[in-house]
Scaffold this motif. Structure first.
Motif, mmCIF file in Angstrom:
data_model
loop_
_atom_site.group_PDB
_atom_site.id
_atom_site.type_symbol
_atom_site.label_atom_id
_atom_site.label_comp_id
_atom_site.label_asym_id
_atom_site.label_seq_id
_atom_site.Cartn_x
_atom_site.Cartn_y
_atom_site.Cartn_z
ATOM 1 N N LEU A 249 0.878 -1.171 0.000
ATOM 2 C CA LEU A 249 0.000 0.000 0.000
ATOM 3 C C LEU A 249 0.913 1.218 0.000
ATOM 4 C CD1 LEU A 249 -2.832 1.260 0.295
ATOM 5 C CD2 LEU A 249 -2.501 1.199 2.741
ATOM 6 N N LEU A 250 0.889 1.954 -1.090
ATOM 7 C CA LEU A 250 1.798 3.098 -1.238
ATOM 8 C C LEU A 250 1.005 4.386 -1.407
ATOM 9 C CD1 LEU A 250 4.438 1.727 -3.773
ATOM 10 C CD2 LEU A 250 4.703 1.956 -1.317
ATOM 11 N N ILE A 251 1.521 5.440 -0.828
ATOM 12 C CA ILE A 251 0.965 6.769 -1.029
ATOM 13 C C ILE A 251 1.973 7.562 -1.858
ATOM 14 C CG2 ILE A 251 0.065 8.844 0.116
ATOM 15 C CD1 ILE A 251 -1.479 6.434 0.963
ATOM 16 N N GLU A 252 1.467 8.263 -2.849
ATOM 17 C CA GLU A 252 2.361 9.063 -3.691
ATOM 18 C C GLU A 252 1.963 10.526 -3.597
ATOM 19 O OE1 GLU A 252 2.197 7.546 -7.619
ATOM 20 O OE2 GLU A 252 3.292 5.725 -7.131
ATOM 21 N N TYR A 253 2.963 11.372 -3.519
ATOM 22 C CA TYR A 253 2.711 12.812 -3.467
ATOM 23 C C TYR A 253 3.498 13.469 -4.594
ATOM 24 C CZ TYR A 253 2.611 17.631 -1.906
ATOM 25 O OH TYR A 253 2.427 18.992 -1.853
ATOM 26 N N GLY A 254 2.787 14.214 -5.414
ATOM 27 C CA GLY A 254 3.422 14.825 -6.576
ATOM 28 C C GLY A 254 4.190 16.086 -6.212
ATOM 29 N N LEU A 255 5.488 16.036 -6.383
ATOM 30 C CA LEU A 255 6.313 17.233 -6.177
ATOM 31 C C LEU A 255 6.267 18.106 -7.434
ATOM 32 C CD1 LEU A 255 9.364 15.456 -4.522
ATOM 33 C CD2 LEU A 255 7.547 16.704 -3.361
ATOM 34 N N SER A 256 6.105 17.442 -8.561
ATOM 35 C CA SER A 256 5.862 18.147 -9.820
ATOM 36 C C SER A 256 5.085 17.181 -10.692
ATOM 37 C CB SER A 256 7.188 18.545 -10.467
ATOM 38 O OG SER A 256 7.814 17.402 -10.994
ATOM 39 N N SER A 257 4.859 17.574 -11.924
ATOM 40 C CA SER A 257 4.083 16.682 -12.787
ATOM 41 C C SER A 257 4.855 15.405 -13.097
ATOM 42 C CB SER A 257 3.728 17.400 -14.083
ATOM 43 O OG SER A 257 4.915 17.753 -14.761
ATOM 44 N N ARG A 258 6.142 15.421 -12.930
ATOM 45 C CA ARG A 258 6.952 14.252 -13.253
ATOM 46 C C ARG A 258 7.505 13.543 -12.021
ATOM 47 N NH1 ARG A 258 8.873 13.475 -18.458
ATOM 48 N NH2 ARG A 258 8.355 15.093 -19.954
ATOM 49 N N LEU A 259 7.701 14.286 -10.955
ATOM 50 C CA LEU A 259 8.399 13.737 -9.798
ATOM 51 C C LEU A 259 7.425 13.480 -8.642
ATOM 52 C CD1 LEU A 259 11.300 13.032 -8.917
ATOM 53 C CD2 LEU A 259 11.416 15.306 -7.879
ATOM 54 N N TYR A 260 7.446 12.255 -8.144
ATOM 55 C CA TYR A 260 6.551 11.874 -7.047
ATOM 56 C C TYR A 260 7.358 11.315 -5.881
ATOM 57 C CZ TYR A 260 2.372 12.368 -9.890
ATOM 58 O OH TYR A 260 1.356 12.871 -10.639
ATOM 59 N N LEU A 261 6.906 11.682 -4.697
ATOM 60 C CA LEU A 261 7.477 11.106 -3.482
ATOM 61 C C LEU A 261 6.603 9.921 -3.097
ATOM 62 C CD1 LEU A 261 9.571 11.517 -1.192
ATOM 63 C CD2 LEU A 261 7.841 12.845 -0.001
ATOM 64 N N GLN A 262 7.227 8.783 -2.821
ATOM 65 C CA GLN A 262 6.470 7.573 -2.502
ATOM 66 C C GLN A 262 6.832 7.067 -1.119
ATOM 67 O OE1 GLN A 262 7.802 4.961 -5.667
ATOM 68 N NE2 GLN A 262 5.839 5.154 -6.699
ATOM 69 N N ALA A 263 5.822 6.599 -0.398
ATOM 70 C CA ALA A 263 6.061 5.942 0.889
ATOM 71 C C ALA A 263 4.904 4.993 1.137
ATOM 72 C CB ALA A 263 6.168 6.970 2.005
ATOM 73 N N GLY A 264 5.132 4.003 1.972
ATOM 74 C CA GLY A 264 4.042 3.067 2.219
ATOM 75 C C GLY A 264 4.485 1.898 3.065
ATOM 76 N N VAL A 265 3.755 0.831 2.940
ATOM 77 C CA VAL A 265 4.072 -0.371 3.711
ATOM 78 C C VAL A 265 3.897 -1.589 2.801
ATOM 79 C CG1 VAL A 265 1.724 -0.558 4.633
ATOM 80 C CG2 VAL A 265 3.606 -1.616 5.863
ATOM 81 N N VAL A 266 4.809 -2.532 2.959
ATOM 82 C CA VAL A 266 4.773 -3.761 2.163
ATOM 83 C C VAL A 266 4.840 -4.938 3.130
ATOM 84 C CG1 VAL A 266 5.945 -5.128 0.405
ATOM 85 C CG2 VAL A 266 6.005 -2.641 0.273
ATOM 86 N N ARG A 267 3.960 -5.876 2.939
ATOM 87 C CA ARG A 267 4.042 -7.106 3.734
ATOM 88 C C ARG A 267 4.432 -8.225 2.782
ATOM 89 N NH1 ARG A 267 1.460 -11.725 5.244
ATOM 90 N NH2 ARG A 267 1.508 -12.269 7.449
ATOM 91 N N SER A 268 5.462 -8.936 3.150
ATOM 92 C CA SER A 268 5.927 -9.977 2.238
ATOM 93 C C SER A 268 6.327 -11.226 3.010
ATOM 94 C CB SER A 268 7.129 -9.471 1.433
ATOM 95 O OG SER A 268 8.150 -9.057 2.299
ATOM 96 N N VAL A 269 6.229 -12.348 2.321
ATOM 97 C CA VAL A 269 6.737 -13.613 2.859
ATOM 98 C C VAL A 269 7.912 -14.007 1.988
ATOM 99 C CG1 VAL A 269 6.218 -16.021 3.328
ATOM 100 C CG2 VAL A 269 4.464 -14.284 3.703
ATOM 101 N N LYS A 270 9.057 -14.132 2.616
ATOM 102 C CA LYS A 270 10.279 -14.405 1.869
ATOM 103 C C LYS A 270 10.765 -15.814 2.186
ATOM 104 C CE LYS A 270 11.593 -9.541 2.043
ATOM 105 N NZ LYS A 270 11.305 -9.240 0.639
ATOM 106 N N ASP A 271 10.785 -16.655 1.162
ATOM 107 C CA ASP A 271 11.303 -18.020 1.310
ATOM 108 C C ASP A 271 12.615 -18.106 0.549
ATOM 109 O OD1 ASP A 271 9.110 -19.092 2.794
ATOM 110 O OD2 ASP A 271 7.928 -19.044 0.960
#
Lengths: 189, 475
Positions: free
Chosen positions: B310-332
């Motif tokens: 689940l990521l949230i993106e914030y547009g700093l400009s029309s081309r550049l976005y700041l992204q942050a969020g949370v990822v849940r993963s199972v790693k084998d």
């Protein structure tokens, strides 16, 4: 276990078929010791046995509709536990080396001491066997499988099954010989 | 060495096995109960694990339709409004015309002692009221004159507006930018299409007035008007019936399309900023799934795990976005024992040759996304950033060459946070589905900068996000 074909058991099984947690818990408790004793002799540790026990009971509860109620539930349960243990064994067999038990020195021990060994200790001796010896010994000696059946289950030859059984017995004798009086005292006090 | 015969040995172990009765451990039942609950869908997690793809589909399909139709209807409404703005002058003209015609005449000929032609509705009303009381006609006409004079003064500005609107560009007008009003005769500066009304009106007034002595002046005036339009009369009387059915005949004049042509131009101007605004959408939410292929040293690949983001993106400009969020993963993954920092109590008894790891991790990625190529329907982008991991549940199975009693078969537990442990890099493609929804495919790699988990392994992860990107209404 007396009464496992009784009306009480049938009632419990009916409850389990309806996914009634209370009935499942009661059935689990009632057959826990029996099922665990099977799992212990097919595994190397109690933790591993617990995993197989729960895998087996999981199959019991989710496949209970395939159980023929005219037959013995206990036999069906033991089959499931053994098959689950064999599945587990097949998964791990590629990593296990058969001849990994230290050979004991020839120590003569009083047979009365052996007879007084705790069941847990004897079970631990079985667990110390390599998986292939342990499985063949348990299937043949305790669960009454023929060498043909064992060969078929483990995808080995009948000769290999017989050989593994013979070697398993030999190893058990060696391990019994290693147990001295001191060990016995430690175990039984 | 104990010399037990086979049957005695078997008997010993068989008896021991039969009589063994391990004590019930409630913890074992609790573990099984959880599994059964998950299987039966009695816990949210279990239900979710089993049905999430269907649930997601069930949510997204109607949501997509709603968003699609909502945005479509909004767009068409706004387009309609724009069209109306463009069309309004043209549509309003005929309605406003009868009134303004009279007003205009009154304005232009204030010196005319006789009431100029008035609208048909007013005339009808006049006629109706005149018929039963013929002697009071002069009074009514005086009233009418007063009303007309009054209304003309009030609507002077309206007329001015109207005239301004009606003026056409000289390049597109045969009359050099001057609109020829259909209610005027050619002598009066119009095109004469509607001037039949004048004749009809004057005739009607005359018939009402009849031979009334009081109204002789008015009739004389009417005659004078008729005289001025006599040339048109001949033409109009011939086709009076036809013209009556061609009340909008003036619309077919070549000048009119020029009106409709020129109107949309100003209407299209405000649409431009909207378009620009869409590109500058500030916030976006992304919900994604990816197979999680984790490895230590790009070898010994096992079955891929699963990752949800689940990521949230914030547009700093029309081309550049700041992204942050949370990822849940199972790693084998599987790795050589040497790649793990194993504690002493594992290695003292026996050293495993490799370790099978299965870890449930939470990841907090923070990064930037840059749209390299973009058009209306799609975007190509690159992304980079850093990730912190939280090891929520770990299990490591130790695999040994030789079995030695007492060796550690596995380790299970959790080791918590590993801050800024990975660098992220990705490339991606985004395809617009609706105005607010788009589909994103983004292959990525997580490169370790420090070890994570109980064994502090340098875990590299690759995968590909399949995400739905939603741009909320607020921008």
């Amino acid at each position: 276990m007396p009464g496992y074909t009784s009306a009480v058991l049938i009632e419990l099984l009916d409850g389990c078929l309806q996914k009634n947690r209370r009935s499942q818990e009661l059935l689990y408790k009632q057959f826990y010791g029996y099922a665990m004793s099977i799992c212990l002799r097919y595994t190397r540790s109690r933790e591993e046995a617990k995993e197989i026990l729960n895998d087996g009971f999981y199959k019991v509860f989710t496949k209970l509709d395939t159980f023929d109620s005219s037959r013995s539930f206990k036999t069906w349960l033991s089959r499931i536990m053994i098959n689950t243990a064999l599945d587990h064994y097949r998964q791990e067999v590629r990593r296990d080396v058969f001849d990994d038990v230290e050979v004991a020195d020839n120590v003569t021990v009083d047979e009365t001491v052996i007879s007084k060994l705790a069941h847990e200790e004897l079970m631990e001796l079985i667990q110390r066997l390599t998986p292939s010896y342990r499985i063949v010994f348990s299937l043949s000696v305790i669960d009454g499988y023929t060498h043909e059946e064992i060969a078929d289950q483990l995808n080995i030859s009948v000769g290999a099954s017989k050989s593994n059984l013979s070697r398993a017995r030999e190893k058990l004798r060696e391990m019994l010989s290693k147990i001295n009086i001191g060990d016995y005292d430690r175990v039984t006090r | 060495m104990i010399e037990l015969p086979d049957d005695e040995l078997d008997k010993l172990f068989r008896k021991s096995s039969e009589e063994l009765d391990p004590q019930f451990d409630p913890e074992d039942w609790n573990k099984l109960k959880k599994r059964l609950d998950a299987h039966d869908g009695k816990v949210a997690g279990g239900w979710f694990k089993k049905w999430w793809p269907l649930g997601l589909l069930a949510l997204l399909v109607p949501a997509g339709f709603v968003v699609y139709f909502f945005t479509k209807s909004t767009v068409s409404e706004s387009a309609k409004t724009k069209q109306n703005v463009a069309i309004t002058p043209r549509l309003e003209e005929p309605a406003a015309h009868p009134v303004s015609r009279a007003e205009e005449n009154a304005t232009r000929k204030p010196e005319d002692p006789v009431a100029p032609p008035v609208s048909r509705a007013e005339e009808n009303a006049t006629r109706k009221s005149k018929e039963p009381a013929a002697p009071s006609v002069s009074k009514m006409i005086r009233n009418k004159e007063a009303e007309i004079a009054k209304s003309s003064s009030i609507s002077n500005s309206n007329i001015t507006d109207y005239q301004r609107r009606k003026k056409l560009p000289r390049s597109q007008s045969k009359t050099g930018g001057v609109y020829l009003e259909p209610n005027r005769s050619k002598q009066e500066g119009g095109d004469g299409a509607f001037s039949i009304n004048k004749i009809a009106e004057s005739k009607a007034v005359r018939s009402v007035l009849g031979n009334n002595a009081v109204s002789q002046d008015i009739i004389a005036n009417q005659d004078r008007i008729e005289q001025t339009i006599s040339e048109d009369q001949a033409r109009l009387l011939i086709s009076a019936a036809t013209l009556a059915s061609r009340t909008l005949n003036w619309e077919n004049q070549p000048e009119i399309p020029a009106v409709t042509f020129s109107a949309p131009e100003p209407a299209s101007e405000p649409a431009k900023p909207e378009k620009v605004k869409k590109d500058y959408a500030k916030w976006a939410v992304r919900l994604g799934y990816s197979p999680d292929l984790s490895t230590v040293g790009f070898k010994n690949y096992t079955k891929p795990g699963a990752a949800f983001s689940l990521l949230i993106e914030y547009g700093l400009s029309s081309r550049l976005y700041l992204q942050a969020g949370v990822v849940r993963s199972v790693k084998d993954y599987t790795a050589n024992a040497g790649e793990y920092k194993l504690p002493k109590y594992v290695t003292d008894i026996n050293t495993p040759y490799d370790v099978d790891g299965s870890c449930t991790m939470f990841e907090i990625p923070v990064g930037l996304r840059y749209n390299v190529v973009r058009d209306e329907q799609s975007k190509w982008f690159v992304g980079t950033g850093v990730s912190s991991y939280y090891a929520q549940k770990e299990r490591y199975n130790y695999n040994y060459e030789h079995y030695i009693h007492g060796q550690k078969p596995y380790w299970q537990g959790k080791t918590g946070w590993f801050l800024l442990s990975h660098i992220n890099a990705s490339v991606g493609y985004e395809r617009t589905i609706t105005k607010k929804l788009s589909l994103v495919a983004e292959p990525y790699i997580r490169i370790p900068v420090k070890g994570v988990g109980y064994g502090k392994v340098n875990l590299t992860t690759v995968g590909m996000w399949i995400s739905l990107r939603y741009t909320p209404a607020f921008k």
